[in-house]
Design a protein around this motif. Structure first.
Motif, PDB file in Angstrom:
ATOM      1  N   ASP A  83      38.657  98.795  50.844  1.00 44.53           N
ATOM      2  CA  ASP A  83      37.630  97.760  50.939  1.00 44.53           C
ATOM      3  C   ASP A  83      36.492  98.264  51.819  1.00 44.53           C
ATOM      4  O   ASP A  83      36.537  99.385  52.313  1.00 44.53           O
ATOM      5  CB  ASP A  83      38.210  96.449  51.477  1.00 44.53           C
ATOM      6  CG  ASP A  83      38.781  96.592  52.880  1.00 44.53           C
ATOM      7  OD1 ASP A  83      38.329  97.460  53.650  1.00 44.53           O
ATOM      8  OD2 ASP A  83      39.689  95.812  53.222  1.00 44.53           O
ATOM      9  N   HIS A  85      35.349  96.462  54.484  1.00 44.45           N
ATOM     10  CA  HIS A  85      35.353  95.749  55.756  1.00 44.45           C
ATOM     11  C   HIS A  85      35.361  96.666  56.978  1.00 44.45           C
ATOM     12  O   HIS A  85      34.743  96.353  57.989  1.00 44.45           O
ATOM     13  CB  HIS A  85      36.520  94.762  55.814  1.00 44.45           C
ATOM     14  CG  HIS A  85      36.309  93.602  54.916  1.00 44.45           C
ATOM     15  ND1 HIS A  85      36.763  93.576  53.626  1.00 44.45           N
ATOM     16  CD2 HIS A  85      35.649  92.437  55.119  1.00 44.45           C
ATOM     17  CE1 HIS A  85      36.410  92.437  53.070  1.00 44.45           C
ATOM     18  NE2 HIS A  85      35.732  91.736  53.938  1.00 44.45           N
ATOM     19  N   ALA A 122      26.114  91.310  43.475  1.00 39.02           N
ATOM     20  CA  ALA A 122      27.286  90.745  44.149  1.00 39.02           C
ATOM     21  C   ALA A 122      27.621  91.551  45.401  1.00 39.02           C
ATOM     22  O   ALA A 122      27.949  90.980  46.455  1.00 39.02           O
ATOM     23  CB  ALA A 122      28.475  90.719  43.198  1.00 39.02           C
ATOM     24  N   ARG A 125      25.124  90.629  48.173  1.00 34.63           N
ATOM     25  CA  ARG A 125      25.423  89.320  48.776  1.00 34.63           C
ATOM     26  C   ARG A 125      26.606  89.431  49.731  1.00 34.63           C
ATOM     27  O   ARG A 125      26.585  88.901  50.835  1.00 34.63           O
ATOM     28  CB  ARG A 125      25.693  88.276  47.696  1.00 34.63           C
ATOM     29  CG  ARG A 125      24.431  87.718  47.059  1.00 34.63           C
ATOM     30  CD  ARG A 125      24.712  86.498  46.192  1.00 34.63           C
ATOM     31  NE  ARG A 125      25.658  86.767  45.124  1.00 34.63           N
ATOM     32  CZ  ARG A 125      25.352  87.333  43.956  1.00 34.63           C
ATOM     33  NH1 ARG A 125      24.099  87.684  43.709  1.00 34.63           N
ATOM     34  NH2 ARG A 125      26.272  87.532  43.041  1.00 34.63           N
ATOM     35  N   ARG A 126      27.630  90.144  49.296  1.00 34.21           N
ATOM     36  CA  ARG A 126      28.818  90.311  50.125  1.00 34.21           C
ATOM     37  C   ARG A 126      28.515  91.117  51.381  1.00 34.21           C
ATOM     38  O   ARG A 126      28.884  90.732  52.488  1.00 34.21           O
ATOM     39  CB  ARG A 126      29.920  90.982  49.310  1.00 34.21           C
ATOM     40  CG  ARG A 126      31.284  90.860  49.957  1.00 34.21           C
ATOM     41  CD  ARG A 126      32.377  91.252  48.994  1.00 34.21           C
ATOM     42  NE  ARG A 126      32.721  92.627  49.265  1.00 34.21           N
ATOM     43  CZ  ARG A 126      32.988  93.541  48.357  1.00 34.21           C
ATOM     44  NH1 ARG A 126      32.948  93.239  47.089  1.00 34.21           N
ATOM     45  NH2 ARG A 126      33.298  94.753  48.691  1.00 34.21           N
ATOM     46  N   LEU A 130      28.564  89.987  55.416  1.00 33.48           N
ATOM     47  CA  LEU A 130      29.462  90.641  56.363  1.00 33.48           C
ATOM     48  C   LEU A 130      28.736  91.280  57.547  1.00 33.48           C
ATOM     49  O   LEU A 130      29.325  91.445  58.614  1.00 33.48           O
ATOM     50  CB  LEU A 130      30.309  91.700  55.644  1.00 33.48           C
ATOM     51  CG  LEU A 130      31.347  91.139  54.670  1.00 33.48           C
ATOM     52  CD1 LEU A 130      31.946  92.259  53.828  1.00 33.48           C
ATOM     53  CD2 LEU A 130      32.440  90.394  55.421  1.00 33.48           C
TER      54      LEU A 130
END
Length: 152
Positions: A83, A85, A122, A125-126, A130
């Protein structure tokens, strides 16, 4: 036995190929996010690689060779990452101005082929959510990039 247990909970020492300073970690995180944006539409072209190198050189004051090496490391790391993150966690520690500059670099890479892909939208936006960049700030950054691209 106690020493083994203690070493399990001790912070891990950086390996030879891992970033060992905050700046290096930030450089790797930004590079990985730029690579993620370039790969979002399943087409990763030489022009996008050049834009990533340029963005890294400009953002961190790197030579062209250093920027290309950092991009290559980020390509490998990003392809193995589960991911984004871990990268956004580091990137959100940047100043607000630097985060907006990062968003502009991301939009420049995404819009370089003159096409908007739903996966790219998308992702933006993500990512913006974050790293704490508002939709309005991201939209303004996109419009600045579009204006620069239309001027050549």
């Amino acid at each position: 036995m106690f020493s083994k247990l203690k070493s399990f909970f001790a912070p891990a020492r950086p390996r030879a190929n891992e970033p060992d300073s905050r700046l290096s970690a930030l450089q790797h995180a930004v590079a990985a996010l730029l690579v993620e944006a370039a790969r979002a539409d399943a087409r990763y072209e030489a022009a996008e690689k050049a834009l990533i190198d340029e963005a890294l050189a400009r953002q961190f004051g790197l030579s062209p060779a250093e920027a290309a090496a950092l991009r290559a490391e980020a390509e490998a790391a990003q392809s193995e990452a589960l991911d984004i993150h871990r990268y956004t966690k580091i990137a959100k520690t940047m100043s607000a101005a630097d985060r907006i500059r990062l968003v502009e670099h991301l939009w420049r890479i995404i819009l370089s082929d003159r096409e908007r892909d739903p996966y790219e939208d998308a992702l933006m936006r993500r990512l913006c959510g974050l790293i704490y960049v508002s939709d309005q700030e991201s939209g303004a950054a996109r419009r600045r990039v579009e204006a620069a691209l239309s001027q050549g």
